[in-house]
Design an enzyme around this catalytic site. Structure first.
Site, PDB file in Angstrom:
ATOM      1  N   LYS A  41       0.837  -1.206   0.000  1.00 22.26           N
ATOM      2  CA  LYS A  41       0.000   0.000   0.000  1.00 22.26           C
ATOM      3  C   LYS A  41       0.876   1.263   0.000  1.00 22.26           C
ATOM      4  O   LYS A  41       2.083   1.180   0.281  1.00 22.26           O
ATOM      5  CB  LYS A  41      -0.895  -0.021   1.236  1.00 22.26           C
ATOM      6  CG  LYS A  41      -0.122  -0.124   2.537  1.00 22.26           C
ATOM      7  CD  LYS A  41      -0.961  -0.728   3.647  1.00 22.26           C
ATOM      8  CE  LYS A  41      -0.175  -0.740   4.956  1.00 22.26           C
ATOM      9  NZ  LYS A  41      -0.886  -1.437   6.020  1.00 22.26           N
ATOM     10  N   ARG A 133     -10.486  -0.940  15.439  1.00 16.74           N
ATOM     11  CA  ARG A 133     -10.239   0.007  14.366  1.00 16.74           C
ATOM     12  C   ARG A 133     -11.076  -0.406  13.172  1.00 16.74           C
ATOM     13  O   ARG A 133     -12.101   0.211  12.889  1.00 16.74           O
ATOM     14  CB  ARG A 133      -8.734   0.019  14.042  1.00 16.74           C
ATOM     15  CG  ARG A 133      -8.304   1.139  13.143  1.00 16.74           C
ATOM     16  CD  ARG A 133      -6.827   1.104  12.845  1.00 16.74           C
ATOM     17  NE  ARG A 133      -6.420  -0.086  12.111  1.00 16.74           N
ATOM     18  CZ  ARG A 133      -5.231  -0.256  11.535  1.00 16.74           C
ATOM     19  NH1 ARG A 133      -4.323   0.696  11.636  1.00 16.74           N
ATOM     20  NH2 ARG A 133      -4.928  -1.349  10.878  1.00 16.74           N
ATOM     21  N   TYR A 248      16.845  29.093   6.404  1.00 16.85           N
ATOM     22  CA  TYR A 248      15.772  29.698   7.205  1.00 16.85           C
ATOM     23  C   TYR A 248      16.141  29.758   8.675  1.00 16.85           C
ATOM     24  O   TYR A 248      16.748  28.847   9.221  1.00 16.85           O
ATOM     25  CB  TYR A 248      14.488  28.899   7.050  1.00 16.85           C
ATOM     26  CG  TYR A 248      13.802  29.103   5.719  1.00 16.85           C
ATOM     27  CD1 TYR A 248      13.403  30.377   5.316  1.00 16.85           C
ATOM     28  CD2 TYR A 248      13.559  28.032   4.877  1.00 16.85           C
ATOM     29  CE1 TYR A 248      12.775  30.570   4.095  1.00 16.85           C
ATOM     30  CE2 TYR A 248      12.925  28.208   3.658  1.00 16.85           C
ATOM     31  CZ  TYR A 248      12.534  29.484   3.269  1.00 16.85           C
ATOM     32  OH  TYR A 248      11.915  29.670   2.064  1.00 16.85           O
ATOM     33  N   MET A 296      11.742  23.183   1.831  1.00 22.48           N
ATOM     34  CA  MET A 296      10.801  22.364   1.072  1.00 22.48           C
ATOM     35  C   MET A 296      11.479  21.665  -0.110  1.00 22.48           C
ATOM     36  O   MET A 296      11.268  20.478  -0.340  1.00 22.48           O
ATOM     37  CB  MET A 296       9.648  23.227   0.558  1.00 22.48           C
ATOM     38  CG  MET A 296       8.605  22.434  -0.213  1.00 22.48           C
ATOM     39  SD  MET A 296       7.356  23.478  -0.988  1.00 22.48           S
ATOM     40  CE  MET A 296       6.515  24.159   0.433  1.00 22.48           C
TER      41      MET A 296
END
Ligand SMILES: *Cc1c(COP(=O)(O)O)cnc(C)c1O
Length: 348
Positions: A41, A133, A248, A296
């Site tokens: 998955k 769950r 930053y 990023m």
């Protein structure tokens, strides 16, 4: 009209087929006569689901698991004799498309069972043996599935990564009780950590995930083999004088004349922001620490002690999932599934 050119990616994941297959084979050996499947998955834990499926199927894996029906089409066509199952089951909205796909649901509610029953097709089903769950309640399972062809009846362990936890045995015993009443082609309980709990948890089929991809422990107690390595291109090199800061929040300040390499890899690619000042690049065995914040789209490394580098060079950036996860207070699962789409995924 020819398609627009596709510029080459500036970051790549070097993926090790042999390590992936060896991890799967370790699990397969550990479970002996039980079948060893694979959870792929979230795009194969970030590594690439289709590429994983093809390699593990060639090694003998016959049962693959994804979470959503949406994950099925990119995995087609399936190799011969391979089954693909969807852990979230089936919803009314998914049903029309699902009927045209060569996969089956792992039914998790009585309503899903009623929906799938109308198709007359085989299913798998999940029993909730104590995780609260997803899954059929033990008491409703036999009724919900009566008369259906259940290829595999599953349950899932909440605490398998803590072998001393009493819930492991409680869930095992609960599931054994349900299994005795519900006919199925096979019974399955264990994820990677569940396999490590020993033969009582192996039943007929196991569903390892993280251990295939370099996270968690293997049945022999070693850490799983790392499957993915990162490389990124140096976009810019610069010399920062004593007292100059990098990135930053000026989180890094040069205490010596410092050579900084900034590469095309950031937290959008899955190089976690939590690795700011903690991660490192490696140049011929020399460790070059991350200088300040991971951005990023880029990260800066102090390459002062490395051999001379040039703009455009590829930098190796170690990404052993367990080691990195403990450095930045995350899990190997989180780090792997966050691997982004801007990498060139290169399998060897
Ligand atoms: C994700 C998943 C697995 C694989 O778990 P790992 O901890 O990654 O080995 C197995 N079973 C189910 C039901 C899952 O959702």
């Amino acid at each position: 009209m020819s398609p627009p050119p596709s510029p080459p990616p500036q970051a790549r994941l070097l993926l090790n087929s042999a390590a992936l297959v060896a991890n799967w084979q370790d699990f397969a050996r550990a479970v002996g006569a039980a079948a060893c499947g694979a959870a792929i998955k979230a795009d194969g834990y970030g590594v690439g689901a289709r590429e994983t499926l093809v390699r593990l199927a060639a090694a003998g894996c016959r049962h693959f698991y994804v979470a959503h029906w949406h994950e099925v089409p990119p995995l087609l066509p399936l190799p011969d004799e391979v089954s693909l199952s969807v852990l979230h089951g089936i919803s009314p909205e998914e049903l029309p498309a699902a009927l045209a796909l060569p996969a089956r649901p792992v039914l998790v509610t009585a309503a899903q069972a009623a929906l799938w029953r109308q198709t007359g097709r085989p299913c798998e089903a999940m029993v909730d043996s104590g995780m609260n769950r997803l899954g059929l309640a033990p008491a409703e399972t036999a009724t919900a599935l009566a008369g259906m062809e259940v290829a595999v009846l599953h349950s899932h362990l909440a605490c398998a990564d803590n072998r001393a936890h009493p819930q492991n045995e409680a869930q095992r015993a609960c599931f054994a009780g349900v299994a005795a009443q519900v006919p199925a082609g096979a019974y399955a309980l264990a994820n990677s950590a569940g396999i490590c709990l020993g033969p009582a948890y192996h039943l007929d089929l196991v569903r390892p995930g993280i251990g295939l991809f370099g996270g968690g422990l293997m049945p022999d107690g070693r850490v799983s083999r790392t499957v993915a390595r990162m490389q990124a291109r140096i976009i810019q090199l610069r010399d920062v004088p004593v007292g100059g800061s990098v990135g930053y929040a000026a989180a890094f300040t040069a205490s010596r004349p410092t050579r900084i390499a900034t590469v095309a890899l950031g937290y959008a690619d899955g190089y976690a922001r939590g690795l700011s000042s903690l991660g490192w690049a490696e140049v011929d065995g020399v460790r070059c620490p991350a200088a300040g914040r991971i951005s990023m789209d880029m990260a800066s490394f102090d390459v002062t002690d490395a051999r001379p580098l040039a703009e455009g060079d590829w930098l190796d950036i170690p990404f052993d999932p367990e080691a990195m996860a403990s450095l930045c207070g995350r899990t190997s699962y989180e780090l792997l599934v966050a691997l982004g789409q801007r990498f060139d995924r290169v399998w060897a």
